[in-house]
Structure formats: structure tokens, C-alpha cells
Design a protein around this motif. Structure first.
Motif, mmCIF file in Angstrom:
data_model
loop_
_atom_site.group_PDB
_atom_site.id
_atom_site.type_symbol
_atom_site.label_atom_id
_atom_site.label_comp_id
_atom_site.label_asym_id
_atom_site.label_seq_id
_atom_site.Cartn_x
_atom_site.Cartn_y
_atom_site.Cartn_z
ATOM 1 N N MET A 360 0.946 -1.022 0.126
ATOM 2 C CA MET A 360 0.026 -0.128 -0.039
ATOM 3 C C MET A 360 0.965 1.083 0.045
ATOM 4 O O MET A 360 2.013 1.120 0.685
ATOM 5 C CB MET A 360 -0.751 0.117 1.336
ATOM 6 N N ASN A 361 0.581 2.319 -0.662
ATOM 7 C CA ASN A 361 1.103 3.583 -0.653
ATOM 8 C C ASN A 361 1.293 4.126 0.719
ATOM 9 O O ASN A 361 0.257 4.038 1.346
ATOM 10 C CB ASN A 361 0.712 4.434 -1.483
ATOM 11 N N HIS A 362 2.413 4.869 1.279
ATOM 12 C CA HIS A 362 2.562 5.636 2.365
ATOM 13 C C HIS A 362 2.960 6.920 2.191
ATOM 14 O O HIS A 362 4.040 7.145 1.588
ATOM 15 C CB HIS A 362 3.256 4.932 3.375
ATOM 16 N N PRO A 363 2.112 7.982 2.261
ATOM 17 C CA PRO A 363 2.675 9.482 2.243
ATOM 18 C C PRO A 363 3.686 9.970 3.411
ATOM 19 O O PRO A 363 3.094 9.568 4.405
ATOM 20 C CB PRO A 363 1.569 10.257 2.050
ATOM 21 N N PHE A 364 4.940 9.771 3.116
ATOM 22 C CA PHE A 364 5.753 10.081 4.233
ATOM 23 C C PHE A 364 5.948 11.542 4.670
ATOM 24 O O PHE A 364 6.333 12.419 3.863
ATOM 25 C CB PHE A 364 7.101 9.592 3.961
ATOM 26 N N HIS A 414 6.123 10.573 9.821
ATOM 27 C CA HIS A 414 5.078 9.486 9.808
ATOM 28 C C HIS A 414 4.457 9.418 8.431
ATOM 29 O O HIS A 414 4.797 10.070 7.889
ATOM 30 C CB HIS A 414 4.184 9.861 11.137
ATOM 31 N N CYS A 415 3.649 8.406 8.582
ATOM 32 C CA CYS A 415 2.714 8.401 7.461
ATOM 33 C C CYS A 415 1.720 9.087 7.546
ATOM 34 O O CYS A 415 1.127 9.323 8.625
ATOM 35 C CB CYS A 415 2.202 6.726 7.259
ATOM 36 N N HIS A 416 1.162 9.915 6.442
ATOM 37 C CA HIS A 416 0.047 10.842 6.852
ATOM 38 C C HIS A 416 -0.986 10.451 6.346
ATOM 39 O O HIS A 416 -2.221 11.143 6.526
ATOM 40 C CB HIS A 416 0.366 12.273 5.928
ATOM 41 N N ILE A 417 -1.286 9.043 6.186
ATOM 42 C CA ILE A 417 -2.544 8.295 6.369
ATOM 43 C C ILE A 417 -2.718 8.344 7.970
ATOM 44 O O ILE A 417 -2.259 7.531 8.392
ATOM 45 C CB ILE A 417 -2.579 7.006 5.453
ATOM 46 N N LEU A 418 -3.462 9.159 8.364
ATOM 47 C CA LEU A 418 -3.430 9.441 9.703
ATOM 48 C C LEU A 418 -3.787 8.249 10.481
ATOM 49 O O LEU A 418 -3.512 7.992 11.665
ATOM 50 C CB LEU A 418 -4.359 10.503 10.050
ATOM 51 N N ASP A 419 -4.663 7.227 9.861
ATOM 52 C CA ASP A 419 -4.871 6.005 10.627
ATOM 53 C C ASP A 419 -3.868 4.964 10.647
ATOM 54 O O ASP A 419 -3.449 4.672 11.840
ATOM 55 C CB ASP A 419 -5.669 4.963 10.040
ATOM 56 N N HIS A 420 -2.806 5.214 9.755
ATOM 57 C CA HIS A 420 -1.511 4.445 9.978
ATOM 58 C C HIS A 420 -0.701 5.107 10.796
ATOM 59 O O HIS A 420 -0.083 4.518 11.739
ATOM 60 C CB HIS A 420 -0.805 4.428 8.718
ATOM 61 N N GLU A 421 -0.624 6.379 10.903
ATOM 62 C CA GLU A 421 0.016 7.096 12.120
ATOM 63 C C GLU A 421 -0.379 6.656 13.421
ATOM 64 O O GLU A 421 0.463 6.406 14.231
ATOM 65 C CB GLU A 421 -0.048 8.518 11.912
ATOM 66 N N GLY A 424 0.774 3.425 14.775
ATOM 67 C CA GLY A 424 2.133 3.327 15.156
ATOM 68 C C GLY A 424 3.145 3.761 14.024
ATOM 69 O O GLY A 424 4.407 3.644 14.279
ATOM 70 N N MET A 425 2.834 3.970 12.657
ATOM 71 C CA MET A 425 3.663 4.340 11.774
ATOM 72 C C MET A 425 4.420 5.581 11.840
ATOM 73 O O MET A 425 4.039 6.659 11.044
ATOM 74 C CB MET A 425 3.175 4.143 10.393
ATOM 75 N N MET A 426 5.076 5.998 12.948
ATOM 76 C CA MET A 426 5.595 7.349 13.162
ATOM 77 C C MET A 426 6.927 6.966 13.904
ATOM 78 O O MET A 426 7.047 5.975 14.562
ATOM 79 C CB MET A 426 4.559 7.976 14.196
HETATM 80 CU CU CU Z 1 0.512 4.637 5.463
#
Ligand code: CU
Ligand code: C2O
Ligand code: CU
Length: 432
Positions: A360-364, A414-421, A424-426
Motif C-alpha cells: 500500500m502507498n504511504h505518504p511520508f 510519519h505516514c500521513h494516512i492518519l490512521d496508519h500514524e 504506530g507508523m511514526m
Molecule cells: Cu500509511
């Protein structure tokens, strides 16, 4: 719109539940100062932004000034603060004199609650500009999305969090497809903020004779004709368009941001659906806007800078987290506010390769220091391309250069898909 005077913009920002009207129905949302989006803040380089944040929510929050090139410590743009329910906090955010002119925005950043609070209505634009707006200010276009059920903002399932929630209704300045009325042939300046928690906006600009003048908090050295601009969650664009002689809709095309291909999410794809952002209606009676020439302070091109250090950050998804859900990790670790993940030296330039090993894409996103993209998925970047959110497509990598020229202290990436943030993706970066 609130503009600074004599170098200061001082305001109260009150968070609370508010009834707003969307498409004729009343919806209970969260707001800053009773409106969705919150007020637009207009400041200039060198200004001081003094915000008295009053937390009228029943849960903690805080404030992040996304895109501002400012200190992240103390009562400046400090994402580690926790403003308790009922509490007031006085922010003082000082913009340096050489702050770039650009489009920024604000939203809550209390880890674990960011997507929920933003999705419920907490966001607003910050415009840093040196131009004189005495005649007609630019059009600020804050795009967000929401799902409404029975007059409330819908909750989301675990699977929606993992995919990144997409609201069923697209809002432009809190309305469904508002009309921009202006005389045919006139030039309109649109400052577009993608304030959606997960939705990519693939803006279709063909037929509008569009020029891209800036991205995120930085202007381009030269405006560039463009037919398409993709804004990931968190990205912004400074655009000038020409009003056509018959009405048109400004739309975002469907955008495939990959798949969560394993286990309980088996094969579910994450697509940002097609949506209409604005209708553009020629109207000879409407006031004509005045588009000033963009003034730009040229930025140093980091492609020719000496690189003091390189590092690689790897984003992964998978395995089972504590609650049985999928884990969202950077370098194999989930966010811990008490752990420093990257230490950099103030005064150095670094080259970071952001690797995405997931489907899946992740906007960093990196706070406070803009990133210059130097290598995309398969090629060197031929222009000065500065952003603060950089899309890293599924199973690809992107290389950026960053000048850590100032601001000692700790902040976040962090990933700016805020659910991913929130999942824990931060990570924490310390500059010293
Ligand atoms: Cu993400
Ligand atoms: Cu708009 Cu840390 O984010
Ligand atoms: Cu940010």
C-alpha cells in the motif's frame, strides 16, 4: 480569514462539538471556533502566531502547524504536548524572517486520536504570504471528507483504519461541491489543502489552463503549466486557473493507493474514489480577482549540496498487533514517544531513502524541515521539487535531501494516512 497585524496574529481557538449543515442536513461535528474548517490564518514571514487553544473536547488534543518551518519545542509547534479536556494552552509560534511563502495548515496531533479528531472536522488553513491581498484575496480551498450516519460523524471499523478511512462525502470548505463564480477568462488563484485523513486527490486540471505555482510550504522558482496534480493527504497546491466560458467541474480522478493483501484484509484495495471538488461557474457579475505575480525567494538546490550523512527508513505492514490487527511500522518499530529513532546534527544536509516494503502507498511526512525529492521510484528528479509530504508508492522507494539548518529538539516523521500514524507508523527525530 484572520490576518496578522504589526507582525502578530493572536487568536483564541476553541475546540468543541458544533452542529454544521452539510447538504441541507444538520451534522454534529467537532470544530475550531464553531466552523468546519476552522478559520484561515494569514501570516507573513517573521510574524509571531499566538494561539490560545481551549480544549472543549472530552479527550486530550494538541495543535500542529503542518508545514510551518518553525521550532518544534516548548510552546511552539510541539507535537508531544497533551492539552487535557477543559485546559487552555498558549502557543507562541515564531516564523523566521526567511520563512518560505506557501500554503500550510493546522490540525490536532495527539497520537492515537489524530485521524478521529481530524475526520470529525478539526482542520484549517495557514497561508504564509508576502503578497498584498488588499484587493481580492486568493481562494482558499480546504478539501476534506466525512461519513455521516444519523447526523453524527460515523465511527470506523478496524479494517477501515488499516486501509485508511475514506469519507463518503467530499467537503470543500465544509460544503458539497460549492460554486466558484468569477468572470470568464479571469485568473483565479486556488490554494488547495488536502485535509482528508486518507484520500488522495488526483486533481484533473485539463481545460483550465492551470499553472502550478507552489507545493506545500514552498513556491516553485517558476510557475509551471499543469494538467494534473496529485495531492496525498497533507499535501497542498498553489494553483492559478483560468475561468472557462461555460461551467465546468473541478474533479479528482479515482486513485489507486494499493492493497492490503494479506490475512484478514485479504485483497482489499484502497482506492480513493472519483469526486467533485468545485464547480466553476462563469459569472460576469462576480468580482474579478487580481492574481499578483508570485514573489519567490529561491531556495538552495540540495541536489548540488554536500551530503553529510545518508540513512534509510523502511515502512512495513504486517503481522498481528496486540489487538489482532495489522502492525504499521518504521524500521520494524511502532511509535514510542520516549524513544529517539533518528539523531541528526543541526547544520547538516542528509539524504534519506524512504523504502516502502508494503503493498500500500504511504505518504511520508517530516515535520518542520522541508524535503527535496531527488530520486523517485525509477528516476532522478530534474527540478527542485520540495515537499513536506512525499508519496512512497507500494513496494517502491523515494530519496529526499533535507537541510537540518536549524531547530534543535525533538519532533516527528510519519505516514500521513492518519490512521496508519495512529496505528504506530511514526518515529521521533532529534536534532542537536
Ligand atoms: Cu500509511
Ligand atoms: Cu499534518 Cu504530523 O502532520
Ligand atoms: Cu506536520
Amino acid at each position: 480569514m484572520l490576518s496578522s497585524e504589526n507582525g502578530v496574529l493572536e487568536l483564541d481557538l476553541r475546540l468543541g462539538a458544533t452542529d454544521v449543515t452539510i447538504d441541507g442536513t444538520t451534522v454534529r461535528m467537532l470544530s475550531y471556533n464553531g466552523s468546519v474548517p476552522g478559520p484561515t490564518l494569514h501570516v507573513r514571514p517573521g510574524d509571531s502566531l499566538r494561539i490560545h487553544l481551549h480544549n472543549g473536547l472530552d479527550e486530550p488534543t494538541n495543535l500542529h502547524t503542518h508545514g510551518l518551518v518553525v521550532s518544534a519545542v516548548g510552546n511552539s509547534d510541539n507535537p508531544f504536548l497533551r492539552i487535557a479536556p477543559g485546559e487552555t494552552f498558549d502557543y507562541e509560534i515564531d516564523l523566521p524572517d526567511d520563512h518560505p511563502a506557501g500554503v500550510c495548515w493546522y490540525h490536532p496531533h495527539h497520537h492515537g486520536m489524530v485521524a478521529d479528531q481530524l475526520f470529525a472536522g478539526l482542520y484549517g488553513a495557514i497561508i504564509v504570504d508576502e503578497d498584498d491581498w488588499a484587493t481580492v484575496p486568493p481562494r482558499v480551498v480546504v478539501v476534506s471528507d466525512v461519513t455521516v450516519v444519523d447526523g453524527q460523524v460515523a465511527g470506523v471499523s478496524g479494517v477501515e483504519r488499516m486501509l485508511g478511512r475514506t469519507g463518503q462525502t467530499l467537503l470543500t470548505n465544509g460544503q458539497v461541491t460549492p460554486a466558484l463564480r468569477a468572470p470568464a477568462g479571469g485568473r483565479e488563484r486556488l490554494l488547495v489543502v488536502n485535509a482528508c485523513s486518507s484520500r488522495y486527490l488526483d486533481l484533473e486540471l485539463a481545460g483550465l489552463d492551470a499553472q502550478l505555482r507552489g507545493r506545500d510550504s514552498v513556491r516553485l522558482a517558476q510557475p509551471r503549466s499543469t494538467q494534473r496534480v496529485v495531492l496525498t493527504p497533507g499535501n497542498r497546491a498553489d494553483l492559478v486557473i483560468t475561468v472557462p466560458s461555460s461551467p465546468v467541474e473541478l474533479t479528482a480522478a479515482a486513485y489507486d493507493r494499493g492493497q492490503a493483501g494479506m490475512g484478514m484484509m485479504g485483497g482489499q484495495s484502497a482506492v480513493s474514489p472519483e469526486a467533485t471538488v468545485l464547480s466553476i461557474v462563469p459569472d460576469a457579475e462576480a468580482p474579478a480577482s487580481v492574481v499578483a505575480d508570485a514573489s519567490t525567494t529561491p531556495r538552495p538546490d540540495l541536489r548540488v549540496a554536500a551530503v553529510d550523512a545518508t540513512r534509510t527508513l523502511t515502512m512495513t505492514m504486517g503481522g498481528m498487533g496486540g489487538g489482532g490487527g495489522m502492525r504499521f511500522l518504521i524500521d520494524g518499530r511502532a511509535f514510542d514517544p520516549n524513544r529517539v529513532d533518528q539523531t541528526v546534527r543541526v547544520g547538516t544536509v542528509e539524504e534519506w531513502t524512504i523504502v516502502n516494503q508494503s503493498p500500500m502507498n504511504h505518504p511520508f511526512h517530516l515535520h518542520i524541515w522541508p524535503m527535496q525529492v531527488v530520486r523517485g521510484a525509477d528516476s532522478e528528479v530534474q527540478t527542485v521539487d520540495v515537499r513536506d509530504v512525499v508519496d512512497v508508492p507500494a513496494r517502491q522507494s523515494v530519496t529526499v535531501r533535507i537541510s537540518f539548518d536549524r531547530f534543535p529538539g525533538n519532533t516527528l516523521y510519519h505516514c500521513h494516512i492518519l490512521d496508519h500514524e495512529d496505528l504506530g507508523m511514526m518515529g521521533v527525530i532529534q536534532a542537536r
